[in-house]
Motif scaffolding. Structure first.
Motif, PDB file in Angstrom:
ATOM      1  N   ARG A 139       0.831  -1.207   0.000  1.00 20.45           N
ATOM      2  CA  ARG A 139       0.000   0.000   0.000  1.00 20.45           C
ATOM      3  C   ARG A 139       0.865   1.257   0.000  1.00 20.45           C
ATOM      4  O   ARG A 139       0.641   2.192  -0.773  1.00 20.45           O
ATOM      5  CB  ARG A 139      -0.920   0.002   1.227  1.00 20.45           C
ATOM      6  N   SER A 153       2.819   1.804  -3.351  1.00 20.19           N
ATOM      7  CA  SER A 153       2.019   2.293  -4.472  1.00 20.19           C
ATOM      8  C   SER A 153       1.916   3.810  -4.465  1.00 20.19           C
ATOM      9  O   SER A 153       1.919   4.452  -5.520  1.00 20.19           O
ATOM     10  CB  SER A 153       0.617   1.667  -4.430  1.00 20.19           C
ATOM     11  N   SER A 186     -12.710   8.547  -7.397  1.00 21.02           N
ATOM     12  CA  SER A 186     -12.033   8.032  -6.211  1.00 21.02           C
ATOM     13  C   SER A 186     -12.985   7.202  -5.351  1.00 21.02           C
ATOM     14  O   SER A 186     -12.594   6.174  -4.788  1.00 21.02           O
ATOM     15  CB  SER A 186     -11.447   9.190  -5.392  1.00 21.02           C
ATOM     16  N   TYR A 236     -13.690   3.739  -7.379  1.00 18.63           N
ATOM     17  CA  TYR A 236     -12.514   2.861  -7.406  1.00 18.63           C
ATOM     18  C   TYR A 236     -12.231   2.267  -6.027  1.00 18.63           C
ATOM     19  O   TYR A 236     -11.875   1.093  -5.894  1.00 18.63           O
ATOM     20  CB  TYR A 236     -11.277   3.620  -7.891  1.00 18.63           C
ATOM     21  N   GLN A 237     -12.402   3.103  -5.002  1.00 19.54           N
ATOM     22  CA  GLN A 237     -12.134   2.635  -3.643  1.00 19.54           C
ATOM     23  C   GLN A 237     -13.103   1.531  -3.236  1.00 19.54           C
ATOM     24  O   GLN A 237     -12.705   0.501  -2.685  1.00 19.54           O
ATOM     25  CB  GLN A 237     -12.248   3.817  -2.670  1.00 19.54           C
ATOM     26  N   ALA A 287     -12.480  -1.838  -5.196  1.00 17.61           N
ATOM     27  CA  ALA A 287     -11.291  -2.537  -4.700  1.00 17.61           C
ATOM     28  C   ALA A 287     -11.578  -3.279  -3.394  1.00 17.61           C
ATOM     29  O   ALA A 287     -11.132  -4.418  -3.195  1.00 17.61           O
ATOM     30  CB  ALA A 287     -10.144  -1.540  -4.501  1.00 17.61           C
ATOM     31  N   LEU A 317      -4.915  -5.160  -4.974  1.00 23.06           N
ATOM     32  CA  LEU A 317      -6.178  -4.464  -4.738  1.00 23.06           C
ATOM     33  C   LEU A 317      -6.036  -3.417  -3.638  1.00 23.06           C
ATOM     34  O   LEU A 317      -6.643  -2.344  -3.703  1.00 23.06           O
ATOM     35  CB  LEU A 317      -7.271  -5.470  -4.360  1.00 23.06           C
ATOM     36  N   CYS A 369      -3.430  -1.682  -3.097  1.00 21.85           N
ATOM     37  CA  CYS A 369      -2.766  -0.537  -3.730  1.00 21.85           C
ATOM     38  C   CYS A 369      -3.785   0.368  -4.423  1.00 21.85           C
ATOM     39  O   CYS A 369      -3.729   1.599  -4.315  1.00 21.85           O
ATOM     40  CB  CYS A 369      -1.722  -1.010  -4.734  1.00 21.85           C
ATOM     41  N   ILE A 370      -4.745  -0.241  -5.124  1.00 21.95           N
ATOM     42  CA  ILE A 370      -5.788   0.541  -5.794  1.00 21.95           C
ATOM     43  C   ILE A 370      -6.627   1.292  -4.768  1.00 21.95           C
ATOM     44  O   ILE A 370      -6.914   2.482  -4.922  1.00 21.95           O
ATOM     45  CB  ILE A 370      -6.686  -0.385  -6.646  1.00 21.95           C
ATOM     46  N   GLU A 371      -7.011   0.584  -3.704  1.00 21.52           N
ATOM     47  CA  GLU A 371      -7.803   1.209  -2.641  1.00 21.52           C
ATOM     48  C   GLU A 371      -7.057   2.362  -1.998  1.00 21.52           C
ATOM     49  O   GLU A 371      -7.624   3.430  -1.741  1.00 21.52           O
ATOM     50  CB  GLU A 371      -8.161   0.144  -1.594  1.00 21.52           C
ATOM     51  N   ALA A 421      -6.877   5.421  -4.407  1.00 20.84           N
ATOM     52  CA  ALA A 421      -8.184   6.083  -4.491  1.00 20.84           C
ATOM     53  C   ALA A 421      -8.488   6.858  -3.221  1.00 20.84           C
ATOM     54  O   ALA A 421      -9.019   7.976  -3.263  1.00 20.84           O
ATOM     55  CB  ALA A 421      -9.273   5.045  -4.761  1.00 20.84           C
TER      56      ALA A 421
END
Length: 462
Positions: free
Chosen positions: A67, A70, A94, A97-98, A101, A142, A144-146, A149
């Motif tokens: 996390r 990223s 945001s 996407y959050q 994820a 996932l 990292c995406i969270e 966002a």
């Protein structure tokens, strides 16, 4: 009956923004839902991983490391994207996407939980462990995406929208900052306690279901509430997107790599040369800690025999004291200013963490452990008071066209220190070695206090 959205934040002001009615309820609803989901998932993911893969600090540390990494890698792109895009589409993306994820992460956690049950009966447990490792990699991706966002949402709302809504009114800005921070701390207190009690009295599986359903139900409300704020504050639509120079074509791959690295490094150079560099750095340095009731300390306390409910109550006590800082810091800032207020709170934090670590290292029994817990809880008052004091300085000291770029770079620096804290518990993965990262954490706070004193000295000479 009056519309609660029509209640002005301040009774009177010469600034037109504060004199008009502001959609504060919608702003707080959106921020509360976003913060609740983020805080619950951040805390719950550590508990889920600890239950699924027990006996080591490594899985939760790798998870948090991913996390943090990223943010470091993508900070420039995030800052440039925010600066060059209209405000409403960014924050809506945001939110979506959050939530996506987190929902997919819950599905991965279900699979990992099922694999952890099957390993007890498997004829080839090595294959099950391999499956868990592969699922952990997906979970980290996932996460990292969270995290990205969530970072985007935080920068847009707390470092841009709030400043625009305040319209240059410092008392109003301080009031908005304090209220947003209270929401954050309330979610930090009640969210983890709630999920801890749910897991304690039901099961990990039911806890995952709770996180999944909460995220599904809240996304539409968040989406609507933040749009209401945007449409009720006309100045939010006046943003002029900033274009950032893209890389020119290169003749060789070596030149392309050099240009790419130079482009990635540029925001960090700009940040280090800004007038707000030192306060930003001192705040960022505080992220180099394991003394925070975060993932590492939670796993350590679980190893020491505390259950999730006990940890939830201790965290709640910590947050209650943190909330006190959101009242004391604005009051103190109104008396002595934000710069001197920051010095008082960072010194408080330094004394508290030194007390905690000395007690923990000197006493090897339960007394030392409770001394550590008490010192950490007391230190949180200093942390959040200092955070508010520095945030006001940065909000007023950074130009509008540079807010997102500066804030995303600052978040990347914070993630670097966060990453180092998790690297420390990867190296010292045995909970019996927890004293080492604890000592390093206390040293980081003391260094931060010294650097802030340098900043205060320079500011007083101007």
């Amino acid at each position: 009956m009056a519309d609660p959205e029509q209640s002005p934040l301040l009774p009177s002001s010469t600034d037109s923004t504060s004199a008009t009615s502001l959609p504060t309820v919608s702003l707080y609803i959106s921020h509360a839902l976003s913060t609740w989901n983020s805080r619950v998932f951040e805390y719950a993911a550590v508990l889920f991983l600890t239950e699924i893969i027990p006996g080591s600090l490594a899985p939760s540390s790798w998870y948090a490391l991913g996390r943090a990494g990223s943010v470091i890698v993508a900070s420039r792109q995030i800052g440039n994207y925010i600066d060059s895009s209209p405000r409403l589409p960014i924050i809506r993306k945001s939110i979506v996407y959050q939530r996506i994820a987190v929902i997919i992460s819950c599905g991965i956690l279900f699979l990992m939980l099922r694999a952890s049950v099957n390993v007890l009966h498997a004829a080839t447990p090595g294959l099950v462990f391999s499956l868990q490792s592969e699922l952990l990699i997906v979970l980290i991706f996932l996460a990292c995406i969270e995290r990205l966002a969530a970072m985007m949402n935080l920068i847009v709302v707390e470092r841009d929208w709030v400043v625009v809504i305040a319209g240059g009114n410092i008392p109003l800005l301080t009031k908005l900052n304090s209220q947003m921070r209270r929401i954050d701390l309330f979610c930090k207190m009640v969210g983890p306690l709630t999920i801890s009690l749910i897991i304690s009295f039901t099961s990990v599986k039911f806890g995952i279901w709770v996180v999944l359903v909460t995220n599904l139900l809240s996304v539409g409300i968040e989406y609507w509430a933040i749009a209401r704020v945007y449409h009720r504050v006309p100045t939010l639509a006046l943003k002029t997107p900033q274009s950032h120079r893209s890389l020119s074509p290169s003749n060789t791959s070596v030149q392309a790599v050099r240009r790419s690295f130079s482009s990635w490094l540029t925001p960090f150079v700009e940040w280090s040369r800004h007038a707000m560099f030192l306060p930003s750095l001192t705040l960022s340095l505080l992220y180099f800690t394991v003394l925070s009731f975060g993932g590492q300390m939670i796993v350590f306390l679980l190893y020491e025999g505390f259950d999730t409910a006990h940890i939830g109550w201790l965290r709640t006590l910590s947050v209650i004291l943190e909330l006190s800082a959101t009242f004391s810091a604005p009051w103190l800032m109104s008396k002595i200013g934000a710069i001197r207020t920051g010095r008082w709170f960072i010194n408080w934090q330094s004394v508290s963490v030194v007390f905690a670590v000395v007690f923990f290292c000197y006493f090897s029994d339960r007394v030392g452990l409770w001394g550590l817990i008490a010192g950490v809880i007391l230190s949180r008052v200093g942390l959040w008071g200092f955070d508010l004091a520095v945030q006001v300085q940065i909000q007023n000291g950074v130009e509008e066209t540079k807010r997102a770029r500066f804030s995303s770079t600052e978040t990347a620096i914070q993630s670097i220190f966060d990453l180092l804290s998790f690297a420390a518990t990867i190296v010292c993965a045995d909970p019996k070695q927890f004293k080492i990262p604890a000592i390093v954490s206390a040293a980081a706070v003391c260094i931060s206090a010294v650097l802030y004193s340098v900043y205060v000295y320079r500011a007083q000479k101007l």
